[in-house]
Design an enzyme around this catalytic site. Structure first.
Site, mmCIF file in Angstrom:
data_model
loop_
_atom_site.group_PDB
_atom_site.id
_atom_site.type_symbol
_atom_site.label_atom_id
_atom_site.label_comp_id
_atom_site.label_asym_id
_atom_site.label_seq_id
_atom_site.Cartn_x
_atom_site.Cartn_y
_atom_site.Cartn_z
ATOM 1 N N GLN A 194 0.841 -1.206 0.000
ATOM 2 C CA GLN A 194 0.000 0.000 0.000
ATOM 3 C C GLN A 194 0.873 1.251 0.000
ATOM 4 O O GLN A 194 1.782 1.389 0.821
ATOM 5 C CB GLN A 194 -0.920 0.033 1.215
ATOM 6 C CG GLN A 194 -1.946 1.158 1.075
ATOM 7 C CD GLN A 194 -2.734 1.443 2.335
ATOM 8 O OE1 GLN A 194 -2.160 1.781 3.358
ATOM 9 N NE2 GLN A 194 -4.042 1.315 2.257
ATOM 10 N N GLY A 206 -9.472 -5.727 10.545
ATOM 11 C CA GLY A 206 -8.422 -4.884 11.101
ATOM 12 C C GLY A 206 -8.241 -5.140 12.580
ATOM 13 O O GLY A 206 -7.673 -6.170 12.988
ATOM 14 N N CYS A 259 -6.303 7.474 4.939
ATOM 15 C CA CYS A 259 -5.634 7.673 6.231
ATOM 16 C C CYS A 259 -6.012 9.030 6.844
ATOM 17 O O CYS A 259 -5.871 10.065 6.198
ATOM 18 C CB CYS A 259 -4.120 7.576 6.058
ATOM 19 S SG CYS A 259 -3.268 7.873 7.615
ATOM 20 N N ASP A 261 -15.224 -2.535 11.669
ATOM 21 C CA ASP A 261 -15.980 -3.074 12.799
ATOM 22 C C ASP A 261 -16.324 -4.555 12.687
ATOM 23 O O ASP A 261 -17.413 -4.979 13.102
ATOM 24 C CB ASP A 261 -17.275 -2.264 13.030
ATOM 25 C CG ASP A 261 -16.987 -0.818 13.403
ATOM 26 O OD1 ASP A 261 -15.797 -0.477 13.574
ATOM 27 O OD2 ASP A 261 -17.947 -0.030 13.510
HETATM 28 C C1 LIG Z 1 -3.475 0.915 14.148
HETATM 29 C C2 LIG Z 1 -4.135 1.089 12.810
HETATM 30 C C3 LIG Z 1 -3.373 1.400 11.705
HETATM 31 C C4 LIG Z 1 -3.972 1.546 10.452
HETATM 32 N N1 LIG Z 1 -3.189 1.801 9.367
HETATM 33 C C5 LIG Z 1 -3.748 1.827 8.129
HETATM 34 C C6 LIG Z 1 -2.922 1.936 6.971
HETATM 35 O O1 LIG Z 1 -1.686 1.986 7.046
HETATM 36 N N2 LIG Z 1 -3.545 1.980 5.761
HETATM 37 C C7 LIG Z 1 -4.915 1.896 5.633
HETATM 38 O O2 LIG Z 1 -5.438 1.933 4.523
HETATM 39 N N3 LIG Z 1 -5.699 1.779 6.722
HETATM 40 C C8 LIG Z 1 -5.150 1.719 7.941
HETATM 41 N N4 LIG Z 1 -5.942 1.522 9.032
HETATM 42 C C9 LIG Z 1 -7.393 1.328 8.833
HETATM 43 C C10 LIG Z 1 -7.730 -0.163 8.688
HETATM 44 O O3 LIG Z 1 -7.159 -0.707 7.526
HETATM 45 C C11 LIG Z 1 -9.249 -0.392 8.655
HETATM 46 O O4 LIG Z 1 -9.788 0.151 7.479
HETATM 47 C C12 LIG Z 1 -9.949 0.220 9.862
HETATM 48 O O5 LIG Z 1 -9.237 -0.062 11.058
HETATM 49 C C13 LIG Z 1 -11.377 -0.279 10.003
HETATM 50 O O6 LIG Z 1 -11.401 -1.649 10.164
HETATM 51 P P1 LIG Z 1 -11.512 -2.389 11.610
HETATM 52 O O7 LIG Z 1 -12.727 -1.832 12.292
HETATM 53 O O8 LIG Z 1 -11.650 -3.837 11.227
HETATM 54 O O9 LIG Z 1 -10.270 -2.077 12.361
HETATM 55 C C14 LIG Z 1 -5.378 1.414 10.299
HETATM 56 C C15 LIG Z 1 -6.132 1.099 11.420
HETATM 57 C C16 LIG Z 1 -5.536 0.928 12.659
HETATM 58 C C17 LIG Z 1 -6.394 0.573 13.848
#
Ligand SMILES: Cc1cc2nc3c(=O)[nH]c(=O)nc-3n(C[C@H](O)[C@H](O)[C@H](O)COP(=O)(O)O)c2cc1C
Length: 325
Positions: free
Chosen positions: A70, A223, A99, A201
């Protein structure tokens, strides 16, 4: 399922997460069924200036393949050049337009680009020409609640040659607050012809299945739910196959943790592995008796042997102690 010319074993992916999805994490999640894993986000600028640290983020082991790299950045030419650099190291290129971090926004990249649809179109077009690999984009719902424009951005990306769109249906101003609005994922699925990947989520196996069912998305991305819980990915797959969902046994949890720690040591060396392991230990301990006390303890542990003993004491039983590392 297919993303461009890439054939995948399943439709449950590990989300890209800066500071988390390094080689050891990706290897563990792959083992528990992630059909696709992504690098942490990598600065296009950093890559083409040949920053050593940035380049290291592209390293991987064959076990992780297929791997998506990415990239984030704001300039189409820079993004294209970085893509050419990244292509030999990846099986897929993903562009970060979601981001919310201030230091990324300040450079006009990440979700700041949700306010500049035209520039997103230019970036996708430039990157499309720079690589034969499948190309995906990851977006949010919009900048804020008054500028929800994910449909416009996704259509633009599709027109410029993207092979799939991942939507984390929160706005930039929401950060991680509130609930991800899965109805937007459904809306996106109805609006574009390329595959849609849903993110946001998924904390239980039921959440994973529910997102697939209620949105019709082609794949889901896990995530935060994977923190200390690689079994989540496997159990979503179990549910999908109408097979029983199983909690890990104490022995499985112990062996996985030991393996994760060994991978950190191999990757970073024993000293640095201590720091990297702390947050993961706390996550693996979540919900277990004495977890708070354990967290307190590992925050004071400074040596590799100390971490090893802490794992044995908290997660091992007498019979498991002394298992080879
Ligand atoms: C600690 C952390 C770092 C993340 N870094 C990125 C990243 O580098 N690139 C990206 O597209 N999304 C990033 N995200 C977003 C996740 O890819 C994801 O879209 C988001 O956390 C929602 O999904 P979840 O509820 O399953 O965590 C990050 C999320 C977290 C919690």
């Amino acid at each position: 399922m297919n993303l461009g010319n890439l054939n995948l074993d399943g439709n449950i992916f590990l989300a890209p997460m800066a500071g988390i999805t390094d080689i050891p994490y990706r290897r563990i999640m792959k083992r528990y069924g992630a059909a696709l894993v992504y690098s942490e986000m990598i600065s296009a600028n950093g890559l083409i200036r040949a920053g050593h640290k940035t380049r290291q983020l592209m390293l991987s082991s064959t076990e992780e393949q297929p791997l998506g790299i990415q990239l984030f950045g704001n300039d189409p030419d820079t993004m294209a050049e970085a893509t050419r650099e990244a292509t030999p190291h990846a099986q897929l290129i993903d562009l970060n337009f979601g981001c919310p971090a201030k230091k990324v926004i300040r450079t006009g990249a990440g979700s700041a680009l949700m306010r500049e649809p035209e520039r997103i179109g230019q970036i996708v077009a430039a990157v499309r020409k720079a690589t034969p690999l499948p190309l995906t984009v990851k977006i949010r719902a919009g900048w804020d609640s008054t500028s929800i424009n994910y449909l416009e951005i996704a259509r633009l990306a599709e027109n410029e040659g993207a092979d799939a769109v991942t939507l984390h249906p929160r706005t930039r101003s929401q950060g991680f607050g509130g609930k991800a609005d899965w109805t937007l994922i459904r809306g996106l699925k109805e609006a574009i012809d390329i595959p849609v990947i849903g993110s946001g989520d998924i904390f239980t196996p039921e959440d994973g299945l529910e997102m697939m069912k209620t949105t019709g998305c082609d794949a889901i991305m896990v995530g935060r739910g994977s923190f200390g819980n690689p079994w989540l990915l496997k159990n979503i797959h179990q549910l999908q196959m109408q097979l029983p969902v199983k909690k890990p046994s104490q022995l499985e949890r112990y062996c996985t943790l030991r393996e994760h720690y060994q991978m950190f040591i191999d990757c970073y060396g024993p000293r640095r592995a201590v720091g990297h392991m702390r947050k993961h230990l706390a996550w693996y301990a979540r919900g277990m008796n004495g977890a708070a006390e354990f967290r307190h303890k590992i925050n004071r542990v400074l040596t590799p042997e100390g971490v090893s003993d802490a794992i044995d004491d908290f997660f091992g039983t007498a019979g498991q102690k002394g298992l080879p590392e």
